[in-house]
Write an enzyme that holds these catalytic residues in place. Structure first.
Site, mmCIF file in Angstrom:
data_model
loop_
_atom_site.group_PDB
_atom_site.id
_atom_site.type_symbol
_atom_site.label_atom_id
_atom_site.label_comp_id
_atom_site.label_asym_id
_atom_site.label_seq_id
_atom_site.Cartn_x
_atom_site.Cartn_y
_atom_site.Cartn_z
ATOM 1 N N GLU A 117 0.814 -1.215 0.000
ATOM 2 C CA GLU A 117 0.000 0.000 0.000
ATOM 3 C C GLU A 117 0.842 1.258 0.000
ATOM 4 O OE1 GLU A 117 -4.198 -1.117 2.059
ATOM 5 O OE2 GLU A 117 -2.735 -0.109 3.283
ATOM 6 N N CYS A 130 3.412 8.472 1.265
ATOM 7 C CA CYS A 130 4.102 7.493 2.116
ATOM 8 C C CYS A 130 4.157 6.178 1.349
ATOM 9 C CB CYS A 130 3.306 7.346 3.412
ATOM 10 S SG CYS A 130 3.912 6.040 4.485
ATOM 11 N N CYS A 137 7.536 -7.411 6.736
ATOM 12 C CA CYS A 137 8.716 -6.813 7.366
ATOM 13 C C CYS A 137 9.366 -7.868 8.246
ATOM 14 C CB CYS A 137 8.283 -5.611 8.217
ATOM 15 S SG CYS A 137 9.659 -4.626 8.846
ATOM 16 N N CYS A 141 8.515 -5.269 15.225
ATOM 17 C CA CYS A 141 8.307 -4.301 16.304
ATOM 18 C C CYS A 141 6.956 -4.631 16.936
ATOM 19 C CB CYS A 141 8.334 -2.871 15.763
ATOM 20 S SG CYS A 141 9.918 -2.473 14.988
ATOM 21 N N CYS A 144 3.703 -2.707 16.032
ATOM 22 C CA CYS A 144 3.434 -2.454 14.616
ATOM 23 C C CYS A 144 2.677 -3.625 13.998
ATOM 24 C CB CYS A 144 4.743 -2.232 13.868
ATOM 25 S SG CYS A 144 4.490 -1.974 12.096
ATOM 26 N N GLU A 193 11.286 -2.366 6.044
ATOM 27 C CA GLU A 193 12.453 -1.632 6.528
ATOM 28 C C GLU A 193 13.305 -1.256 5.304
ATOM 29 O OE1 GLU A 193 13.842 -0.135 9.216
ATOM 30 O OE2 GLU A 193 15.413 0.255 7.759
ATOM 31 N N CYS A 368 -0.272 4.675 10.558
ATOM 32 C CA CYS A 368 0.997 3.981 10.782
ATOM 33 C C CYS A 368 0.826 2.533 11.185
ATOM 34 C CB CYS A 368 1.744 4.634 11.933
ATOM 35 S SG CYS A 368 2.323 6.254 11.576
HETATM 36 N N1 SAH Z 1 10.791 0.181 9.189
HETATM 37 C C1 SAH Z 1 10.802 1.611 9.154
HETATM 38 C C2 SAH Z 1 9.668 2.266 8.383
HETATM 39 C C3 SAH Z 1 8.255 1.751 8.568
HETATM 40 S S1 SAH Z 1 7.287 2.161 9.971
HETATM 41 C C4 SAH Z 1 10.879 2.162 10.556
HETATM 42 O O1 SAH Z 1 10.763 1.396 11.503
HETATM 43 O O2 SAH Z 1 11.096 3.356 10.719
HETATM 44 C C5 SAH Z 1 6.934 3.880 9.934
HETATM 45 C C6 SAH Z 1 6.702 4.441 11.351
HETATM 46 O O3 SAH Z 1 5.410 4.063 11.874
HETATM 47 C C7 SAH Z 1 7.714 3.947 12.353
HETATM 48 O O4 SAH Z 1 8.167 4.989 13.163
HETATM 49 C C8 SAH Z 1 6.894 2.953 13.138
HETATM 50 O O5 SAH Z 1 7.472 2.684 14.360
HETATM 51 C C9 SAH Z 1 5.557 3.640 13.211
HETATM 52 N N2 SAH Z 1 4.453 2.752 13.615
HETATM 53 C C10 SAH Z 1 4.296 1.460 13.326
HETATM 54 N N3 SAH Z 1 3.171 0.965 13.870
HETATM 55 C C11 SAH Z 1 2.571 1.980 14.526
HETATM 56 C C12 SAH Z 1 1.371 2.089 15.280
HETATM 57 N N4 SAH Z 1 0.545 1.060 15.449
HETATM 58 N N5 SAH Z 1 1.069 3.301 15.807
HETATM 59 C C13 SAH Z 1 1.886 4.351 15.609
HETATM 60 N N6 SAH Z 1 3.044 4.304 14.908
HETATM 61 C C14 SAH Z 1 3.395 3.130 14.369
#
Ligand code: SAH
Length: 391
Positions: A117, A130, A137, A141, A144, A193, A368
């Site tokens: 997406e 974005c 991934c 995390c 996420c 990532e 996010c």
């Molecule tokens: N892998 C990269 C880019 C993708 S995530 C990274 O980690 O930076 C983009 C951003 O969204 C990151 O800062 C991530 O931590 C945040 N993110 C992921 N899941 C989220 C959630 N449920 N609520 C708020 N931010 C989130």
């Protein structure tokens, strides 16, 4: 706080290429080298390659044309030859949605059926696209949603560029103009990532930045990483874009849990790499993303430690506080707004910008960490439901 899922080991990056689509070569997302090779295969004489490549480049990336017949600077015969063997296709748009706040989201399906997406977020003074770098991934995390999905594969340079092409098609942004653009900025903050797909992301962004095409400046592109330390310097020297780092915690004990990559590259190493990031300075700050998780990382002591760390490593920093976006089954909650405000104020008072990110596109699950899986769920529930709006 109990951790909902067992911790999976951190996978090594895989640089696999998607299988090419059978039949015609697709020039959407192709580099100049790819275009030259396609022309050579069609028998275009060596002496004409440069000129023909730049003609095609102009039509594909400046004009957004998908039909060879529209390429009026190219002789009719050659146009017919090109059309017989090449295409300028787009990935299939599975879902296109528009939020009540103007945010748009596209779910794209690539030639092998894999999906990713991208999201467009219009604001008063800018419009940010974005985009995703991987399908799935490897980082897991804990907060996420992408981490709950199976790891699938890296996106190719063409598939990364194609996200920009689709968004520009939908926004009517062809031919490229320097004025009144809707997509003014790009963030690599979608799924995946980007530094674990370094070469493809670098090659894709080179196409997006090219002055004879889409021409979005490296100063308007931000790459977000969870902290793949060994690739960070290369990101500065070989890509040259702004850096955002998903910090999310100021103590290794906590970051180890919520961003498991921290066990490999702990906070000290990460911040040292930030301090050495090529091109960073007061005019070009590094963004530290910090997702606000209730009772995990949101105390005043955490805010103080954040300020201390940013000062200690002399980082030209801005902090982006992200209200946590919950999803079904997650073990975390978003911090209370008053707590987020208190955190933000403390960092601001120390002279570091720390705005709270406004959630956008919540009604279309464009937020996010919710990309793709949300759409998959929606389709499972209502397989024939039309998109909220189409482009
Ligand atoms: N892998 C990269 C880019 C993708 S995530 C990274 O980690 O930076 C983009 C951003 O969204 C990151 O800062 C991530 O931590 C945040 N993110 C992921 N899941 C989220 C959630 N449920 N609520 C708020 N931010 C989130």
């Amino acid at each position: 706080m109990p951790i909902a899922r067992p911790i999976r080991p951190i996978a090594r990056p895989i640089r696999n290429e998607p299988p090419s689509s059978a039949g015609a070569v697709n020039l959407c997302g192709a580099s100049r080298t790819d275009i030259g090779a396609a022309l050579t295969a069609l028998g275009v004489p060596q002496g004409q390659l440069r000129m023909r490549t730049s003609q095609l480049w102009h039509w594909i990336y400046h004009r957004g044309v998908t039909d060879f017949d529209a390429m009026t600077t190219i002789a009719r015969d050659l146009r017919a030859t090109l059309a017989s063997r090449l295409v300028i296709g787009r990935p299939e748009i599975v879902v296109a949605q528009i939020s009540t706040d103007g945010t748009r989201k596209w779910l794209l399906r690539f030639a092998d059926g894999k999906e990713a997406e991208c999201v467009f977020i219009p604001e008063e003074d800018r419009g940010t696209l974005c985009i995703s770098s991987q399908v799935g991934c490897t980082l897991n995390c804990r907060f996420c949603h992408t981490g709950t999905q199976a790891w699938v594969r890296n996106l190719s340079p063409a598939e990364i560029v194609a996200q920009v092409m689709v968004a520009r098609d939908a926004l009517g942004e062809w031919p490229t103009s320097t004025e009144n653009r809707q997509i003014t900025n790009i963030v690599m903050m979608g799924m995946g990532e980007p530094l674990y797909n370094f070469d493809n992301v670098r090659d894709a962004l080179a196409i997006v930045m090219d002055h004879e095409g889409i021409s979005i400046s490296r100063r308007r592109i931000t790459l977000s990483t969870a902290g793949v330390v060994p690739e960070m310097a290369r990101c500065g020297t070989e890509i040259g874009v702004n850096l955002a780092v998903s910090l999310h915690a100021v103590r290794d004990q906590i970051r180890d849990r919520i961003v498991p990559l921290n066990r490999k590259y702990p906070i000290g190493q990460l911040l040292e790499a930030c301090a050495a990031y090529p091109g960073a300075g007061n005019a070009r700050r590094i963004t530290f993303e910090y997702v606000m998780l209730k009772d995990i990382n949101d105390s005043l002591a955490d805010a103080r430690e954040l300020v201390r760390l940013l000062r200690h490593y002399r980082l030209p920093a801005k902090v982006n506080l992200i209200p946590f976006n919950p999803w079904p089954g997650v073990a975390y909650e978003c911090s209370d707004m008053a707590v987020i405000e208190r955190f933000s104020e403390h960092v601001f008072k120390a002279g570091i910008s720390a705005p709270v990110r406004r959630p956008r596109g919540r009604d279309i699950m464009a937020a996010c960490g919710q990309l793709k899986s949300a759409s998959e769920r929606a389709r499972k529930v209502k397989p024939k439901a039309p998109p909220a709006a189409s482009t």
